[in-house]
Design a protein around this motif. Structure first.
Motif: not given
Length: 409
Positions: A312-325, A400-406
């Motif tokens: 599982f990978f999670s990230l928040h970035k204020k300056e990003g956009d759809n292309e970045f994601m 999501l973490r709970q889902h991945c763990k399951h």
């Protein structure tokens, strides 16, 4: 019948009597929202408040202490809308909002003058006009007006203002032969009584119910701001008359002083300075986008190269956009890993992307939408959209973490 406001456009206060006062409603728009006001329609013996007509908006003012919010003409009567009742038969003091009235007089008389000269000088007929809150527009029956013609017309109208030419009002009967020589776009169906003609001596005679200055010198000055393409091969001529020119100059000067302070240059160099700033901004945007793409690749590779990374990978970035994601999601093996990415304000609106095994994404997508108060859709192992609020981002992560763990157990 002519109202007192038409007989004497300069009268500011008038005493008359109340003929009727009936409950009524007024539909109006306030801050973009339509609302209905309950009040009363008042008819007076006579009035100094002009009802809308001839392209001119209605007056505002007071009947006694009651503010008048609308004045309309119904046949021979002017109907005033107020929010509190007035007693039938009593004498009342009617006061006009003079600043608004005189402004309308200047714009309306200015329109007559411009219309007459545009016709006599270039043969351009006026097909309609609009007295706006800040600027007025005359629709001319021509596809274009050349810059030289605009300058010539402006010089001509201001020359007539300096010539101190009187503006007279005549009342003619319908069968008067002089009526045929008067410019007109037709009378309203419920017109009654004599025809009112506004005559700018030696320049124009026009049927009109509106309020006007009594001398062109009272217009002070007219500024033609320019033209815009109109409908059906017509041209909209934009103008200011009288006090509006002074206000425009004051506002322009205030803006100019603010720009001097912000740009650190004199007024003559403002365009050049803004052009330079725009080019610098575009270059910075381009550089920033390039860095964001490189960062996205680095972030994804860093995750994939981490032996203790989990699935599982999670990230928040204020300056990003759809292309970045999407770059991050493309670099990570989403057939085996679940990826949740967001960009935007931490507790405010933003964008989100969920990528991973198709079945899991289809199952989890709607739950994420609900938590983020968002809108979105998904297919082929991707679910993305807009979030109205990222405030519950941590709750989404926990889900999501709970889902991945399951799924990994």
């Amino acid at each position: 019948m002519a109202f007192q406001c038409q007989r004497d456009c300069y009268m500011k206060v008038f005493v008359t009597s109340v003929v009727s006062c009936c409950p009524a409603e007024l539909k109006q728009e306030v801050n973009g929202k339509k609302e209905t006001l309950k009040g009363f329609n008042v008819i007076l013996q006579d009035t100094v408040l002009f009802p809308e007509g001839g392209g001119q908006p209605d007056d505002r003012g007071l009947i006694g202490e009651a503010p008048v919010l609308k004045v309309t003409r119904q046949g021979p009567d002017a109907v005033h809308f107020v929010t509190s009742p007035v007693e039938v038969g009593q004498e009342v003091r009617v006061k006009v909002d003079w600043e608004r009235r005189f402004d309308h007089m200047q714009q309306h008389s200015g329109q007559h003058l411009i219309t007459a000269l545009a016709d006599s000088m270039f043969g351009y007929k006026t097909t309609s006009w609009d007295l706006g809150c800040h600027r007025s527009t005359i629709e001319l029956d021509t596809p274009t007006v050349k810059a030289a013609q605009l300058q010539e017309l402006e010089e001509a109208v201001n020359e007539k203002i300096r010539a101190h030419i009187p503006v007279n009002v005549q009342l003619l009967s319908l069968n008067d032969p002089a009526v045929e020589k008067v410019r007109s776009r037709g009378l309203p169906e419920d017109h009654a009584g004599p025809i009112r003609v506004v005559d700018i001596e030696g320049i124009d005679a026009n049927m009109c119910c509106g309020t006007h200055v009594k001398n062109l010198s009272h217009l002070q000055v007219i500024k033609l701001l320019g033209t815009e393409k109109g409908k059906k091969n017509k041209t909209n001529l934009i103008f200011l008359a009288g006090n509006r020119v002074l206000k425009y100059a004051e506002k322009s000067y205030s803006t100019e002083r603010s720009l001097v302070s912000l740009l650190k240059t004199g007024p003559d160099e403002h365009v050049q300075a803004v052009d330079k700033l725009q080019k610098s901004f575009k270059l910075l945007q381009k550089t920033n986008l390039s860095l964001l793409r490189d960062m996205a690749v680095f972030i994804a590779q860093n995750f994939m190269n981490n032996p203790e990374r989990g699935n599982f990978f999670s990230l928040h970035k204020k300056e990003g956009d759809n292309e970045f994601m999407n770059i991050i999601a493309n670099e990570i093996n989403t057939e085996e890993n679940l990826v949740f990415l967001t960009v935007g304000e931490e507790k405010g609106p933003g964008l989100f992307l969920l990528a991973g095994p198709s079945g899991q994404v289809t199952e989890l997508g709607p739950q994420i939408l609900e938590l983020l108060q968002g809108k979105g859709a998904g297919k082929n192992g991707r679910f993305q959209g807009k979030a109205n609020s990222l405030a519950k981002r941590e709750e989404v992560e926990a889900l999501l973490r709970q889902h991945c763990k399951h799924h990994s157990s």
